[in-house]
Design an enzyme around this catalytic site. Structure first.
Site, PDB file in Angstrom:
ATOM      1  N   ASN A 129      27.309  55.675  45.963  1.00 16.67           N
ATOM      2  CA  ASN A 129      28.975  55.322  46.943  1.00 16.67           C
ATOM      3  C   ASN A 129      29.993  56.677  46.878  1.00 16.67           C
ATOM      4  O   ASN A 129      29.113  57.786  45.602  1.00 16.67           O
ATOM      5  CB  ASN A 129      28.648  55.024  44.997  1.00 16.67           C
ATOM      6  CG  ASN A 129      30.752  54.481  44.647  1.00 16.67           C
ATOM      7  OD1 ASN A 129      31.296  54.474  45.590  1.00 16.67           O
ATOM      8  ND2 ASN A 129      30.666  53.878  43.874  1.00 16.67           N
ATOM      9  N   ARG A 149      33.153  44.074  43.551  1.00 10.78           N
ATOM     10  CA  ARG A 149      34.015  45.623  44.021  1.00 10.78           C
ATOM     11  C   ARG A 149      34.732  45.357  45.410  1.00 10.78           C
ATOM     12  O   ARG A 149      35.566  46.602  45.996  1.00 10.78           O
ATOM     13  CB  ARG A 149      32.850  46.152  43.811  1.00 10.78           C
ATOM     14  CG  ARG A 149      32.931  46.561  42.914  1.00 10.78           C
ATOM     15  CD  ARG A 149      31.698  47.983  42.116  1.00 10.78           C
ATOM     16  NE  ARG A 149      31.598  48.477  42.460  1.00 10.78           N
ATOM     17  CZ  ARG A 149      32.219  50.037  41.862  1.00 10.78           C
ATOM     18  NH1 ARG A 149      32.164  50.174  40.255  1.00 10.78           N
ATOM     19  NH2 ARG A 149      32.245  51.192  42.283  1.00 10.78           N
ATOM     20  N   HIS A 196      72.407  44.939  52.187  1.00  5.12           N
ATOM     21  CA  HIS A 196      72.438  46.478  52.885  1.00  5.12           C
ATOM     22  C   HIS A 196      71.451  46.146  53.642  1.00  5.12           C
ATOM     23  O   HIS A 196      70.971  47.589  54.755  1.00  5.12           O
ATOM     24  CB  HIS A 196      72.437  47.335  52.183  1.00  5.12           C
ATOM     25  CG  HIS A 196      73.470  47.364  51.061  1.00  5.12           C
ATOM     26  ND1 HIS A 196      74.079  47.991  51.042  1.00  5.12           N
ATOM     27  CD2 HIS A 196      73.294  47.185  49.425  1.00  5.12           C
ATOM     28  CE1 HIS A 196      75.148  47.989  50.388  1.00  5.12           C
ATOM     29  NE2 HIS A 196      74.439  47.095  48.944  1.00  5.12           N
ATOM     30  N   GLU A 255      47.966  39.305  48.749  1.00  7.45           N
ATOM     31  CA  GLU A 255      46.809  40.045  48.631  1.00  7.45           C
ATOM     32  C   GLU A 255      45.479  39.232  48.660  1.00  7.45           C
ATOM     33  O   GLU A 255      44.673  38.996  49.641  1.00  7.45           O
ATOM     34  CB  GLU A 255      45.959  40.862  47.667  1.00  7.45           C
ATOM     35  CG  GLU A 255      46.268  40.818  46.135  1.00  7.45           C
ATOM     36  CD  GLU A 255      45.703  41.835  44.792  1.00  7.45           C
ATOM     37  OE1 GLU A 255      45.376  42.642  45.549  1.00  7.45           O
ATOM     38  OE2 GLU A 255      46.153  41.498  44.324  1.00  7.45           O
ATOM     39  N   CYS A 279      31.750  50.893  47.757  1.00  6.91           N
ATOM     40  CA  CYS A 279      30.279  50.610  46.730  1.00  6.91           C
ATOM     41  C   CYS A 279      29.898  49.909  45.797  1.00  6.91           C
ATOM     42  O   CYS A 279      30.655  50.886  45.330  1.00  6.91           O
ATOM     43  CB  CYS A 279      29.944  51.670  48.266  1.00  6.91           C
ATOM     44  SG  CYS A 279      29.888  52.073  49.452  1.00  6.91           S
TER      45      CYS A 279
END
Ligand code: AGP
Length: 609
Positions: free
Chosen positions: A99, A27, A505, A489, A2
């Site tokens: 926030n 953000r 492996h 992303e 926020c």
């Protein structure tokens, strides 16, 4: 996460708030809203979706009018993204934006329901609005009511508040979540981050935990939690509005990739004296370095990946044991640390909740803490024992590129200094490594220019893949982790990084012709070994992109694409090789039509755990 903003002054508040929120969009958010004070009342507009949806809504239904107001971009935590869960939230005489996370909101909500209050939303924020309204009914002084309310809250919060009875004021308070107070001429601002208000003012105050700010057009008053006035120190941002624009690039991410040479220069050059690193201004003393027993590098995501490179370099040069930890794991596993240990916390934002908690835990256990942080005045920067700022300037794209690059450059500065202090390298080597680090801005510039076209071609081959593997050994493995994260992303293609020698492996069973492999092989001592591993995946049908140095002899049957970087000091090669990895991720995401700068579900500053 926020973002909050607030404004009081001579301009139209709604315009300033929407503009400031646009600058906080990086953000990450899923709804937005504003409230403004006009015609004797507080009006609210809010909408699920992007700011454009809010703007369209206000164009149809009218925007809140007035010269004072608050605004918010919400990244949903309590309750789905919806109009009703969007902020601002209100009580009878109070409207606020928030926030953070209120941990005890359920018990507070029960108390308020028993007191006869009803709730419209699922949010923890509405509980704060109603609680503040409840106290304001009894304590008619808004600052006292805020103080009383914050005494009941557990968790993190930055709040922007308007009261029905105070049309010329915006109030703010914070605990844990970031908040700055902008100081203009005849106007004042609040914001989660300086970029939101840089267009209006470069001057700001940092609010400490539980301090309350009262903004009016004539100025700002700040009080502590005992209602005592606090004198704040004015800070000035050393960058301007151009730093938060796209500067002609289609996305922030590609702009920031191109800013890397300058970012390294700004971070490294001021720390070099007489050809050697000097970290005295960061409170780093060679005598104390000599005594360090173990180092733990603790961080999240990309910042943690810079620590992986740091580990290889510090262990190799300074012969000191280094553990790299994911902050969210470190903080809950009762780590064995204490006096004599150094905990390095790496964070672009300086506000990441898990990294901050890890740092506080380390301090509690008696270890020394060193923060490597980009955001000036952030909480991690303020609380660490030692601090090295990276000078990348604001990083807006959610996918971190230039911040990673400068985190690497600080890892090297510190490793060289540590190794010299411990006597594991001599002065000649110390000066040699430093001189090579000073060459990296030009080398990175060259790599951006020389690898862009090939990276574009490679990404064309990757856009239809469902899954990808990044492999490497040693430093190349550390770097592969970041390459893989960057791709997944923003392109939404699943990818994993794997130590090349570990493939057989288990993981090699995944290899088919549909699983491209990006193999990084830049370390001479490991080159033959990695080539053997590449042959193993090639033999199983994988399409291979190989990244190596100019002059390396690449057998013709090993790779489908070869991307070469200049032959340079090997321990510094991650700073060059990360560039094509960033570019491959960027162009793959662009070609897939994704929102590169704001990938789905992600937030730039992760202020909740
Ligand atoms: C990487 O591109 C992401 N933005 C993410 O992994 C980020 O590095 C992580 O959330 C840590 O953030 P910080 O550096 O602000 O602490």
């Amino acid at each position: 996460m926020c973002g909050i903003v607030g404004y009081v002054g001579h301009r139209d508040a709604a315009d300033v708030l929407v503009n400031a929120l646009t600058r906080l969009a990086y953000r990450g958010y899923d709804s937005a809203g504003i409230a403004a004070f006009g015609n004797g009342k507080i009006s609210v507009a809010k909408s699920k979706g992007k700011l454009k949806d809010l703007i369209d809504k206000m164009a149809n239904e009218g925007k809140p009018l007035g010269k004072a107001g608050i605004g918010h971009t919400r990244w949903a935590t309590h309750g789905e993204p919806s109009d009703v869960n969007s902020h601002p939230h209100s009580g009878a005489k109070v409207t606020l934006v928030h926030n953070g996370i209120i941990e005890n909101y359920k018990e507070l909500k029960n108390f308020l329901i028993q007191d006869g209050r009803t709730f419209l939303s699922d949010t923890d924020t509405e509980v704060v609005a109603q609680l503040l309204d409840h106290y304001y009914t009894y304590i008619s002084d808004p600052v006292k009511a805020i103080i009383r309310t914050t005494q009941d809250l557990r968790g993190s919060f930055a709040l922007g508040i308007v009261f029905q009875d105070y049309p010329d004021n915006v109030f703010a308070v914070r605990r844990e979540s970031p908040l700055v107070i902008g100081v203009g001429e005849g106007e004042s601002f609040i914001a989660s981050d300086v970029p939101a208000i840089i267009e209006y003012t470069k001057d700001y105050y940092l609010l400490e935990h539980d301090e309350i700010a009262v903004l009016s057009p004539d100025g700002i008053k700040v009080y502590d939690s005992h209602y005592r006035p606090v004198i704040k120190t004015l800070k000035t941002a050393d960058w301007d509005v151009d730093a938060v624009g796209k500067g002609g690039y289609p996305h922030y991410m590609i702009k920031e990739i191109n800013e890397q040479p300058t970012a390294i220069k700004n971070t490294v050059v001021p720390r070099i004296k007489d050809g050697m690193p000097n970290l005295e201004e960061c409170s780093i003393d060679p005598e104390a370095l000599r005594k360090i027993r173990n180092i733990f590098i603790v961080a999240c995501g990309t910042a943690m990946h810079s620590g992986m490179v740091g580990k290889y370099v510090m262990e190799e040069l300074a012969r000191t044991h280094v553990t790299v930890d994911i902050a969210s794991e470190f903080r809950y596993r009762n780590p064995i640390i204490g006096e004599g240990d150094l905990i390095i916390i790496v964070s672009q934002s300086g506000e990441t909740a898990d990294s901050l908690a890890a740092m506080r835990l380390a301090k509690q256990k008696g270890a020394k803490t060193l923060a490597i942080v980009n955001a000036m005045g952030s909480t991690i920067a303020r609380e660490a024992d030692m601090l090295i700022y990276t000078h990348a300037g604001p990083e807006i794209s959610v996918a971190s590129t230039k911040a990673y690059m400068v985190q690497l450059s600080v890892m090297y500065l510190f490793a060289f200094e540590l190794a010299f202090a411990k006597g594991t390298i001599d002065e000649e080597q110390y000066k040699y490594y430093t001189s090579k680090l000073l060459e990296t801005p030009d080398m990175v510039q060259k790599v951006i220019e020389s690898t862009t076209e090939t990276a574009q071609k490679i990404s064309t081959q990757l856009i239809t893949a469902d899954s990808l593997l990044y492999i490497g050994r040693g430093l190349d493995y550390a770097l592969s982790m970041e390459g893989s994260l960057k791709l997944k992303e923003i392109s939404y293609i699943h990818s994993e990084s794997y130590a090349a020698g570990e493939l057989k492996h288990g993981t090699i069973s995944l290899i088919t012709k549909d699983m491209p492999v990006i193999a990084v092989a830049t370390q001479s001592a490991l080159y033959e070994k990695t080539v053997s591993n590449i042959k193993e995946v090639k033999a199983r049908g994988a399409k291979v992109v190989m990244i190596c140095k100019e002059g390396d002899d690449v057998p013709s049957d090993v790779a489908d694409f070869v991307l070469k970087v200049p032959d340079f000091e090997e321990c510094l090669l991650p700073m060059l090789v990360c560039v094509p990895l960033q570019l491959i991720a960027y162009y793959t995401a662009v070609q897939r039509g994704n929102d590169v700068d704001q990938p789905r579900n992600l937030a730039k500053s992760v202020t909740v755990e």
